[in-house]
Design a protein around this motif. Structure first.
Motif, mmCIF file in Angstrom:
data_model
loop_
_atom_site.group_PDB
_atom_site.id
_atom_site.type_symbol
_atom_site.label_atom_id
_atom_site.label_comp_id
_atom_site.label_asym_id
_atom_site.label_seq_id
_atom_site.Cartn_x
_atom_site.Cartn_y
_atom_site.Cartn_z
ATOM 1 N N GLY A 87 -0.622 6.805 13.809
ATOM 2 C CA GLY A 87 -0.490 7.733 14.918
ATOM 3 C C GLY A 87 0.949 8.114 15.227
ATOM 4 N N GLY A 88 1.094 9.268 15.895
ATOM 5 C CA GLY A 88 2.398 9.858 16.108
ATOM 6 C C GLY A 88 3.324 9.091 17.027
ATOM 7 N N VAL A 107 -2.153 9.446 9.594
ATOM 8 C CA VAL A 107 -2.387 10.492 10.591
ATOM 9 C C VAL A 107 -3.811 10.338 11.119
ATOM 10 N N HIS A 108 -3.934 10.071 12.400
ATOM 11 C CA HIS A 108 -5.260 9.943 13.024
ATOM 12 C C HIS A 108 -5.514 11.169 13.904
ATOM 13 N N GLY A 109 -5.523 12.326 13.275
ATOM 14 C CA GLY A 109 -5.725 13.570 14.007
ATOM 15 C C GLY A 109 -4.412 14.100 14.556
ATOM 16 N N ILE A 138 -1.316 8.992 4.729
ATOM 17 C CA ILE A 138 -2.777 8.939 4.656
ATOM 18 C C ILE A 138 -3.336 9.908 5.697
ATOM 19 N N PHE A 139 -4.092 10.878 5.231
ATOM 20 C CA PHE A 139 -4.863 11.741 6.123
ATOM 21 C C PHE A 139 -6.298 11.241 6.142
ATOM 22 N N GLU A 140 -6.946 11.278 7.304
ATOM 23 C CA GLU A 140 -8.338 10.837 7.355
ATOM 24 C C GLU A 140 -9.314 11.983 7.149
ATOM 25 N N SER A 141 -8.786 13.198 6.954
ATOM 26 C CA SER A 141 -9.674 14.336 6.717
ATOM 27 C C SER A 141 -8.939 15.432 5.964
ATOM 28 N N GLU A 142 -9.715 16.264 5.274
ATOM 29 C CA GLU A 142 -9.160 17.469 4.640
ATOM 30 C C GLU A 142 -8.599 18.404 5.703
#
Length: 354
Positions: A87-88, A107-109, A138-142
């Motif tokens: 997280g940021g 990155v959690h959104g 690491i991105f949790e989504s495209e």
């Protein structure tokens, strides 16, 4: 390998659950450590796992050099081989330290796109600053990966991996099989989650009861709104619960209703799908990477309480579609969103950075 996890918010929620999954999954093969909000839920959970834990106060200020100074002291004391930042907020404090310890930034959104323009510009710059200094992303989504590229904060040569969140399948209680017209909300009572839209939907579901799980800055306002709308006899508000308690409550729902303005890749949706609880959600962010409309859940475009109420009725009262969505949802989670798969992908990243 000595791996230090850092997450600012240690309260119950998706990010906290994710970090706990990593701590539990790797403690037998790695020396794990944790830095999180002092005396938080996550801090105490890690202590129970006998994982060295350091408590910091991340939230009084977004730029508090004392926090970064303390982080550097912990790095010198604990001597991690790898730092995994979530997280940021944690990412910024960590980046300011200037440490040379290899860093994975998860990155959690991204929240900046929903901020006022001045704050949005600053928050976008900060995310770019964190990403530029991390060794691996690491991105949790495209969705988040594409957003980072669109905002030009993700260099093309930066190593990155998309790892979807996963859940521990064997620990999810199954929902009941006979609907009783009971709809649920699980999430922080904050602007992002828009609990008032949940109450708007209930206006169009007079014969339904509801349960709301979660605490936050809007908890008192939500309570007042429940009273104002005369929902007291059919809506119960449970406040903050542990993850396991939330799962047990989830199993009593006929439908999980997600009214968020934006999301990362929410664990509660995966948990509901595996439990056999159909999900109705506003179609935002990466939810379409989990839910296929009318196949394993229902996605509604726009923020209409009436439209969400219609979808809730479909998910509860159309028994043939309900059964098909439950079956398809469980299959999708089993194939794509298990904790085992998620930890396996993270393990590959740790090995590559050793």
């Amino acid at each position: 390998m000595r791996v230090l996890q850092i997450v600012a918010d240690g309260n119950p929620g998706g990010g906290t659950t994710h970090v706990l999954q990593i701590l539990r999954g790797f403690r037998s093969t790695h020396s794990m450590g944790l830095i999180t909000q002092s005396q938080s839920y996550l801090f105490h959970q890690a202590k129970e796992l006998d994982i060295p834990s350091y408590g910091l106060h991340f939230f009084p200020s977004r730029v508090n050099l004392a926090v970064s100074f303390r982080l550097n002291r912990i790095y010198s004391e604990w001597k991690p081989d790898l730092i995994h930042v979530h997280g940021g907020r944690a990412g910024l404090f960590h980046t300011i330290t200037g440490t040379t310890v290899p860093t994975v930034y998860a990155v959690h959104g991204f929240h900046f796109v929903h901020k006022p323009i001045g704050i949005r510009w600053l928050a976008t710059f900060i995310e770019g600053f964190i990403i530029s200094r991390a060794n691996r992303i690491i991105f949790e989504s495209e969705y988040d990966a594409n957003l980072a590229r669109a905002c030009k904060i993700f260099p093309e040569n930066k190593p990155a991996t998309i790892i979807h969140n996963g859940i521990q399948l064997r620990k999810i209680p199954e929902g009941h099989t006979t609907p009783v017209k009971h709809v649920g909300f699980i999430g922080r009572l904050e602007y992002q989650k828009d609990p008032f839209l949940f109450l708007d939907a209930l206006e169009h579901l007079p014969e339904y009861t509801a349960t709301m799980v979660g605490g936050g800055n809007l908890e008192s306002a939500v309570k007042q709104e429940i009273t104002h709308r005369d929902f007291g006899k059919r809506v119960r508000q449970l406040g903050t619960l542990s993850h396991q308690q939330s799962l047990e409550i989830l199993s009593t729902f006929d439908v999980l209703l997600l009214t968020s303005r934006w999301e990362g890749l929410p664990l509660v949706v995966l948990e509901a799908m595996w439990a056999g609880v159909p999900v109705v959600a506003v179609n935002v962010s990466a939810l379409s990477e989990i839910i296929e409309h009318k196949k394993n859940g229902l996605l509604i475009d726009g923020r209409s309480g009436q439209a969400l109420a219609w979808a809730v009725r479909v998910a509860v009262e159309n028994h043939e579609l309900r059964t098909e969505m439950i079956n398809q949802a469980r299959q999708r989670v089993r194939n794509r969103f298990s904790e085992e798969n998620m930890l396996s992908e993270i393990r590959k990243i740790y090995a590559a950075m050793a």
